[in-house]
Design an enzyme around this catalytic site. Structure first.
Site, short mmCIF file in Angstrom:
data_model
loop_
_atom_site.label_atom_id
_atom_site.label_comp_id
_atom_site.label_asym_id
_atom_site.label_seq_id
_atom_site.Cartn_x
_atom_site.Cartn_y
_atom_site.Cartn_z
N ARG A 84 3.14 4.27 -6.26
CA ARG A 84 2.71 3.36 -5.18
C ARG A 84 3.53 3.58 -3.90
NH1 ARG A 84 -0.07 -1.61 -4.76
NH2 ARG A 84 0.83 -3.07 -3.29
N ILE A 108 -3.11 -2.96 1.31
CA ILE A 108 -3.18 -2.35 -0.01
C ILE A 108 -3.10 -3.50 -1.00
CG2 ILE A 108 -0.66 -1.86 0.02
CD1 ILE A 108 -1.24 0.50 -1.91
N SER A 109 -3.98 -3.49 -1.99
CA SER A 109 -4.01 -4.59 -2.95
C SER A 109 -2.71 -4.66 -3.73
CB SER A 109 -5.17 -4.40 -3.94
OG SER A 109 -6.39 -4.44 -3.27
N ALA A 110 -2.45 -5.84 -4.28
CA ALA A 110 -1.26 -6.02 -5.11
C ALA A 110 -1.38 -5.16 -6.37
CB ALA A 110 -1.12 -7.48 -5.50
#
Ligand code: SAH
Length: 274
Positions: A84, A108-110
């Site tokens: 990530r 950006i999504s969790a």
């Protein structure tokens, strides 16, 4: 200081993710609990905060396993391989379980939302299968899809902000999915994802990373019989919706969880030019 517990209550989520209540201003909200002295040094709070954080991708994946977000080794392996830290902008914290801004009113999504979507789609991301990632953003999930379907498969990302597409290509190039991009089995394109990406259709798996008021018909049409789509549906109240297309073409859908994503919309509306 002893006895002070800083407890994360909620993060604002322009995109996905924490249980309500949502904090609309975008910051993580903390509450003090326990019978502690009220004068607590900011620096000691920060120290606690830092020590409580996962510091690298391996630790992040481990914490997602421990809290039940990651349920299968296959998905845990791919999240360990796709770092990530290569996808989150340099001024943000990559290894905490929060969405992060990536510019252009997008996030950006969790990590736990990435994990949830990968778990839901895993059966449709087998080697040799084809996957479409609508609203690819940083390219993180496109990269993960590519790693799961492998070089015999096909992973396509579509994003409507050209600057984000270019950044996503750079991100993927630096990642373990880079060779798939070089060989053409993974590709990233700029375009309106509500139209899908007909050139690569039909798809075994379709993921939509932004919330649609209604499920776009083009995406339903581009889903293979036997395929699965995961899409957040709704405006203020959104449901992560799973749509399964049976071999005879009939559709079944169910809600996996409540979420908060940025809208699937036009470029002008996202950038505030409407
Ligand atoms: N899964 C991505 C999510 C990014 S946020 C990630 O974790 O990195 C959602 C993305 O959807 C944003 O990048 C936004 O620009 C994009 N988006 C919104 N509407 C779109 C549309 N109509 N077509 C393509 N992309 C869209």
């Amino acid at each position: 200081m002893s006895g002070v517990i800083l407890q994360r209550l909620a993060v604002c989520c322009r995109c996905s993710c924490q249980p309500p209540p949502h904090n609309p201003c975008g910051a993580t909200v903390f509450r003090q609990s326990g019978c502690a002295p009220l004068r607590v040094s900011v620096f000691r709070n920060m120290e606690y905060f830092w020590r409580g954080r996962t510091q690298n991708n391996r630790e992040l994946v481990e914490s997602l396993k421990q809290n039940g977000s990651l349920r299968t080794n296959r998905v845990a392996d791919v999240m360990e391989q796709v770092d990530r830290g290569l996808f989150v902008p340099p001024n943000e914290l990559p290894y905490i379980d929060n969405p992060m801004p990536i510019g252009y009113n997008a996030t950006i999504s969790a990590p736990h939302m990435h994990a949830a979507c990968l778990e839901l789609l895993s059966g449709h991301l087998q080697p040799g299968m084809s996957a479409l990632d609508v609203g690819a953003g940083t390219g993180y999930l496109t990269a993960a899809f590519g790693m799961m379907v492998g070089k015999e498969g096909r992973a396509v990302g579509i994003e409507h902000i050209p600057e984000l597409t270019h950044q996503a290509i750079e991100n993927v190039q630096r990642s373990r999915a880079g060779p798939l991009l070089a060989s053409g089995s993974l590709s990233l394109h700029t375009g309106d994802g509500r139209e899908g990406y007909p050139a690569g259709a039909p798809y075994d798996a379709i993921h939509v990373g932004a919330a649609a008021s209604e499920v776009p018909q083009a995406l339903v049409d581009q889903l293979k019989p036997g395929g699965r789509m995961v899409i957040p549906v709704g405006d203020i109240f959104q449901e992560l919706t799973v749509i399964d297309k049976a071999p005879d073409g009939s559709l079944k859908q169910w809600g996996a969880t409540s979420v908060r994503y940025v809208p699937l919309t036009s470029r002008q509306s996202q950038l505030g030019h409407n």
